[in-house]
Write a protein that holds these residues in place. Structure first.
Motif, PDB file in Angstrom:
ATOM      1  N   UNK A   5      -5.055  -1.798  -6.609  1.00  0.00           N
ATOM      2  CA  UNK A   5      -5.129  -2.073  -8.036  1.00  0.00           C
ATOM      3  C   UNK A   5      -6.308  -2.974  -8.352  1.00  0.00           C
ATOM      4  N   UNK A   6      -6.947  -2.681  -9.459  1.00  0.00           N
ATOM      5  CA  UNK A   6      -7.985  -3.546 -10.010  1.00  0.00           C
ATOM      6  C   UNK A   6      -7.520  -4.009 -11.379  1.00  0.00           C
ATOM      7  N   UNK A  41      -3.480   1.596 -16.622  1.00  0.00           N
ATOM      8  CA  UNK A  41      -2.457   0.926 -17.419  1.00  0.00           C
ATOM      9  C   UNK A  41      -3.104  -0.069 -18.373  1.00  0.00           C
ATOM     10  N   UNK A  42      -2.614  -0.087 -19.615  1.00  0.00           N
ATOM     11  CA  UNK A  42      -3.117  -1.034 -20.622  1.00  0.00           C
ATOM     12  C   UNK A  42      -1.977  -1.982 -20.985  1.00  0.00           C
ATOM     13  N   UNK A  43      -2.266  -3.268 -20.978  1.00  0.00           N
ATOM     14  CA  UNK A  43      -1.292  -4.274 -21.391  1.00  0.00           C
ATOM     15  C   UNK A  43      -1.502  -4.651 -22.848  1.00  0.00           C
ATOM     16  N   UNK A  44      -0.698  -5.601 -23.304  1.00  0.00           N
ATOM     17  CA  UNK A  44      -0.826  -6.105 -24.665  1.00  0.00           C
ATOM     18  C   UNK A  44      -2.038  -7.029 -24.762  1.00  0.00           C
ATOM     19  N   UNK A  45      -2.777  -6.903 -25.845  1.00  0.00           N
ATOM     20  CA  UNK A  45      -3.952  -7.748 -26.066  1.00  0.00           C
ATOM     21  C   UNK A  45      -3.555  -9.217 -26.109  1.00  0.00           C
ATOM     22  N   UNK A  46      -4.504 -10.053 -25.701  1.00  0.00           N
ATOM     23  CA  UNK A  46      -4.337 -11.504 -25.732  1.00  0.00           C
ATOM     24  C   UNK A  46      -5.414 -12.039 -26.678  1.00  0.00           C
ATOM     25  N   UNK A  47      -5.155 -11.960 -28.003  1.00  0.00           N
ATOM     26  CA  UNK A  47      -6.191 -12.305 -28.982  1.00  0.00           C
ATOM     27  C   UNK A  47      -6.741 -13.715 -28.823  1.00  0.00           C
ATOM     28  N   UNK A  56      -6.123  -0.541 -13.037  1.00  0.00           N
ATOM     29  CA  UNK A  56      -6.262   0.788 -12.441  1.00  0.00           C
ATOM     30  C   UNK A  56      -5.437   0.750 -11.156  1.00  0.00           C
ATOM     31  N   UNK A  57      -4.524   1.710 -11.010  1.00  0.00           N
ATOM     32  CA  UNK A  57      -3.616   1.714  -9.868  1.00  0.00           C
ATOM     33  C   UNK A  57      -3.674   3.066  -9.175  1.00  0.00           C
ATOM     34  N   UNK A  58      -4.034   3.054  -7.913  1.00  0.00           N
ATOM     35  CA  UNK A  58      -3.985   4.285  -7.123  1.00  0.00           C
ATOM     36  C   UNK A  58      -2.994   4.097  -5.984  1.00  0.00           C
ATOM     37  N   UNK A  59      -2.313   5.176  -5.641  1.00  0.00           N
ATOM     38  CA  UNK A  59      -1.320   5.160  -4.571  1.00  0.00           C
ATOM     39  C   UNK A  59      -1.832   6.028  -3.430  1.00  0.00           C
ATOM     40  N   UNK A  60      -1.697   5.505  -2.226  1.00  0.00           N
ATOM     41  CA  UNK A  60      -2.204   6.156  -1.022  1.00  0.00           C
ATOM     42  C   UNK A  60      -1.114   6.217   0.038  1.00  0.00           C
ATOM     43  N   UNK A  61      -1.238   7.161   0.939  1.00  0.00           N
ATOM     44  CA  UNK A  61      -0.279   7.261   2.037  1.00  0.00           C
ATOM     45  C   UNK A  61      -0.348   6.039   2.943  1.00  0.00           C
ATOM     46  N   UNK A  62      -1.540   5.441   3.054  1.00  0.00           N
ATOM     47  CA  UNK A  62      -1.710   4.281   3.938  1.00  0.00           C
ATOM     48  C   UNK A  62      -2.916   3.465   3.483  1.00  0.00           C
ATOM     49  N   UNK A  63      -2.991   2.245   3.981  1.00  0.00           N
ATOM     50  CA  UNK A  63      -4.159   1.399   3.703  1.00  0.00           C
ATOM     51  C   UNK A  63      -5.410   2.045   4.283  1.00  0.00           C
ATOM     52  N   UNK A  64      -5.291   2.630   5.463  1.00  0.00           N
ATOM     53  CA  UNK A  64      -6.438   3.289   6.091  1.00  0.00           C
ATOM     54  C   UNK A  64      -6.989   4.424   5.225  1.00  0.00           C
ATOM     55  N   UNK A  65      -6.096   5.192   4.577  1.00  0.00           N
ATOM     56  CA  UNK A  65      -6.553   6.272   3.694  1.00  0.00           C
ATOM     57  C   UNK A  65      -7.357   5.693   2.527  1.00  0.00           C
ATOM     58  N   UNK A  93     -13.791  -7.213 -12.320  1.00  0.00           N
ATOM     59  CA  UNK A  93     -12.428  -6.810 -11.980  1.00  0.00           C
ATOM     60  C   UNK A  93     -11.939  -7.557 -10.742  1.00  0.00           C
ATOM     61  N   UNK A  94     -10.631  -7.714 -10.661  1.00  0.00           N
ATOM     62  CA  UNK A  94     -10.016  -8.389  -9.517  1.00  0.00           C
ATOM     63  C   UNK A  94      -9.186  -7.369  -8.744  1.00  0.00           C
ATOM     64  N   UNK A  95      -9.535  -7.170  -7.474  1.00  0.00           N
ATOM     65  CA  UNK A  95      -8.816  -6.209  -6.633  1.00  0.00           C
ATOM     66  C   UNK A  95      -7.576  -6.843  -6.021  1.00  0.00           C
ATOM     67  N   UNK A  96      -6.515  -6.043  -5.949  1.00  0.00           N
ATOM     68  CA  UNK A  96      -5.288  -6.422  -5.234  1.00  0.00           C
ATOM     69  C   UNK A  96      -4.775  -5.186  -4.506  1.00  0.00           C
ATOM     70  N   UNK A  97      -4.446  -5.348  -3.230  1.00  0.00           N
ATOM     71  CA  UNK A  97      -3.884  -4.252  -2.442  1.00  0.00           C
ATOM     72  C   UNK A  97      -2.514  -4.642  -1.933  1.00  0.00           C
ATOM     73  N   UNK A  98      -1.588  -3.685  -1.964  1.00  0.00           N
ATOM     74  CA  UNK A  98      -0.215  -3.953  -1.557  1.00  0.00           C
ATOM     75  C   UNK A  98       0.321  -2.835  -0.658  1.00  0.00           C
TER      76      UNK A  98
END
Length: 104
Positions: A5-6, A41-47, A56-65, A93-98
């Motif tokens: 995710x970013x 995904x879009x969240x609520x604005x923070x005026x 942005x969220x992508x799903x993969x079979x594995x971290x290696x993929x 953007x800030x990357x996060x992997x899970x």
């Protein structure tokens, strides 16, 4: 399973342009081994802070993929003009992997 995710802080007023960039890009994700799905995904604005959050969220079979995707020509092509849109963001953007630990 691996989720990549970013997080983006898109300047208020730039949401339509940001979404158009994502909808118009040719990522070729579906061609990559191990790719499962993608969502923007879009969240609520923070005026008071001047931004709308996106993930942005992508799903993969594995971290290696996922890592293989980041080293691919498809990745380079999909991100070729990312720097052209800096004015849309309040920060990079800030990357996060899970990795899934438990799931139904």
């Amino acid at each position: 399973m691996y989720f990549a995710m970013n997080r983006f802080r898109v300047a208020i007023g730039q949401e339509a342009a940001f979404e158009a960039v994502w909808k118009g890009r040719d990522s070729a994700l579906a061609d990559m081994p191990g790719f499962i799905d993608f969502h923007l995904l879009r969240g609520d604005s923070v005026p008071e802070e001047g931004y709308t959050p996106y993930i942005s969220k992508s799903t993969w079979e594995s971290r290696d993929a996922f890592i293989d995707w980041t080293k691919s020509e498809n990745f380079r092509t999909a991100h070729r003009s990312a720097g052209d849109n800096r004015s849309m963001y309040l920060s990079p953007p800030k990357f996060e992997g899970f990795t899934v630990v438990e799931g139904a």
